[in-house]
Design an enzyme around this catalytic site. Structure first.
Site, short mmCIF file in Angstrom:
data_model
loop_
_atom_site.label_atom_id
_atom_site.label_comp_id
_atom_site.label_asym_id
_atom_site.label_seq_id
_atom_site.Cartn_x
_atom_site.Cartn_y
_atom_site.Cartn_z
CG ASP A 77 25.71 18.97 -90.47
OD1 ASP A 77 25.20 18.11 -89.73
OD2 ASP A 77 25.60 18.95 -91.71
CG ASP A 136 25.65 19.56 -96.38
OD1 ASP A 136 25.27 18.95 -95.37
OD2 ASP A 136 25.06 19.48 -97.48
CG ASP A 166 25.53 15.54 -92.47
OD1 ASP A 166 24.70 15.01 -91.72
OD2 ASP A 166 25.23 16.21 -93.47
#
Length: 466
Positions: A345, A341, A138
């Site tokens: 996600d 995080d 990410d």
């Protein structure tokens, strides 16, 4: 004055962030000590294999001991000598070392990981780290700091920037998204206290809308504005493109049916991200950048940290589609790890073969991951994979030497060449060897300077998890 617009189409629903006040309670979460305990008391796949082998090995040893006794009695040897040989077979084959091989390595490995801020949820995670060949990263909060800041306000003629900040700031203040927080913080610094918002709605991956001071305000991607028949004028479209070429995020703002401004949000790459990605490549992993940001921003960040290659940057992905990207990579034959995080996600972390949640992120992401990285440093992911693989190698080494020792010594015992007292000492030595080999994991060193365990050996407990 019109205070609402009728959209041309109905968008798929879904929350992109946790509404204020809805965070999980303390009792709904598993704390670091619990995670470590679960990992240390669980059973890895390699241990289950050892158990199956032991289920066959033990009856064979008993049969061999009985056969040894019968052989020596039949050969005319004294009863004491026959029994001595049979007992030596039983002693030397005692699977104590087999029983210690996995638990001791897990105990030391997960304990060392906890000292370094790596929380492993279960021993099965070790098998996943061995097979992983692709790692999906990410962007916001993982590769970048996630501490976004409002750096510019670009308006159409006749619109004051303070007015934009007053309306957009109040709207974004109702959201928990990092970009929204940056806008609200910047607006508050410029115009003071922000007003209230009515009829607030968050559209997954696109933006937010609501009513502020009687104005129907919308902020987000241009795709969201277009859903409400609001189009960017040429000067704002050019400003948006210029900001994105520089690696910034551009948020379109409009009210009362017209696009009025572009808010430029900047995020910075963590200084250790490039080093971490280089180290991940050294472990044989292919990094892939996955983000909901636009393609220009994503490629700018990827170039800065060294992510390159076909398919290495996947941008403009809606939160609900991240899990589909991971599933597609798996369908192509890759074993996928995911590092993230945020709430958005969580599903992708759960879908991945190995989910690594940044401990600086949300509770939902931490719960969905297989590993929790307490430090907000991507190099912690490198440490987690290295330590997991090394722990697995230690377990396999323990099992190999335990089996090899038994197999090599059994013929000597059956032949009457091994005294039971010596067999007992050798058996004890094998257990000592397994424990000592496992304790070598305490010497594992982190790639992060200053990440060694405290001098008193206590586990570091992250503030975000306690």
């Amino acid at each position: 004055m019109t205070t609402s617009w009728a959209p041309r189409s109905t968008l798929a629903g879904g929350w992109s962030c946790v509404p204020p006040g809805s965070a999980p309670t303390r009792n709904s979460r598993r704390w670091p000590a619990t995670l470590v305990e679960e990992a240390q008391t669980g059973k890895a796949a390699v241990q289950r294999l050892a158990d199956r082998v032991s289920a066959v090995f033990v009856p064979i040893v008993i049969a061999l001991a009985v056969g040894t006794l019968a052989f020596w009695l039949g050969a005319g040897s004294p009863v004491s000598a026959a029994f001595t040989a049979a007992v030596a077979v039983l002693i030397i084959a005692c699977p104590c070392a087999l029983g210690l091989a996995t638990p001791t390595a897990l105990l030391v490995g997960t304990g060392r990981g906890a000292q370094l801020g790596i929380l492993i949820k279960g021993p099965e995670v070790l098998e996943s780290t061995r097979r992983v060949d692709t790692i999906v990263l990410d962007k916001t909060g993982t590769i970048t700091t996630g501490q976004m800041a409002l750096v510019d306000v670009l308006t159409v003629p006749g619109v004051e920037s303070d007015e934009v900040l007053r309306l957009a700031g109040a709207l974004e203040n109702a959201s928990e998204h990092p970009v929204a927080r940056a806008i609200a913080r910047g607006a508050r610094d410029r115009v003071g206290e922000l007003g209230d918002v009515e009829d607030f709605t968050s559209t997954e991956g696109l933006g937010v809308q609501g009513v502020v001071d009687g104005h129907a305000v919308i902020a987000g991607r241009t795709a969201l504005l277009e859903q409400w028949s609001v189009h960017l004028p040429d000067e704002l479209a050019e400003a948006k493109a210029a900001a994105e070429r520089q690696g910034s995020t551009a948020i379109a703002v409009g009210w009362d049916g017209r696009a009025k401004a572009i808010l430029v949000i900047a995020d910075t790459v963590k200084p250790t991200s490039a080093e971490a990605i280089s180290q991940l490549r050294g472990l044989g992993l292919t990094p892939v950048l996955l983000t909901g940001d636009n393609d220009a921003v994503a490629r700018s960040v990827a170039a800065e940290v060294g992510i390159e290659g076909d398919g290495a940057v996947i941008a403009e992905v809606l939160p609900r589609d991240k899990v589909d990207v991971v599933a597609r990579l798996q369908a192509e034959g890759h074993v996928v790890a995911m590092v993230g995080d945020g709430v958005n996600d969580a599903a992708a972390l759960a879908q991945a073969d190995l989910g690594l949640a940044m401990g600086t992120g949300t509770d939902v992401a931490i719960e969905a991951g297989d590993l929790t990285l307490v430090r907000g440093d991507l190099r912690a992911a490198v440490d987690a994979i290295r330590l997991s693989r090394r722990t697995l190698r230690t377990i396999k080494g323990n099992l190999f030497w335990a089996f090899a020792y038994n197999v090599a010594a059994l013929p000597l015992a059956a032949a009457g060449l091994l005294n039971p007292m010596l067999a007992g000492a050798a058996m004890a030595f094998s257990s000592v060897f397994v424990v000592s080999n496992s304790l070598r994991l305490r010497a594992f060193r982190s790639t992060v300077t200053g990440a060694a365990a405290p001098a008193d050996g206590r586990t570091q407990q992250p503030a975000v998890l306690t």
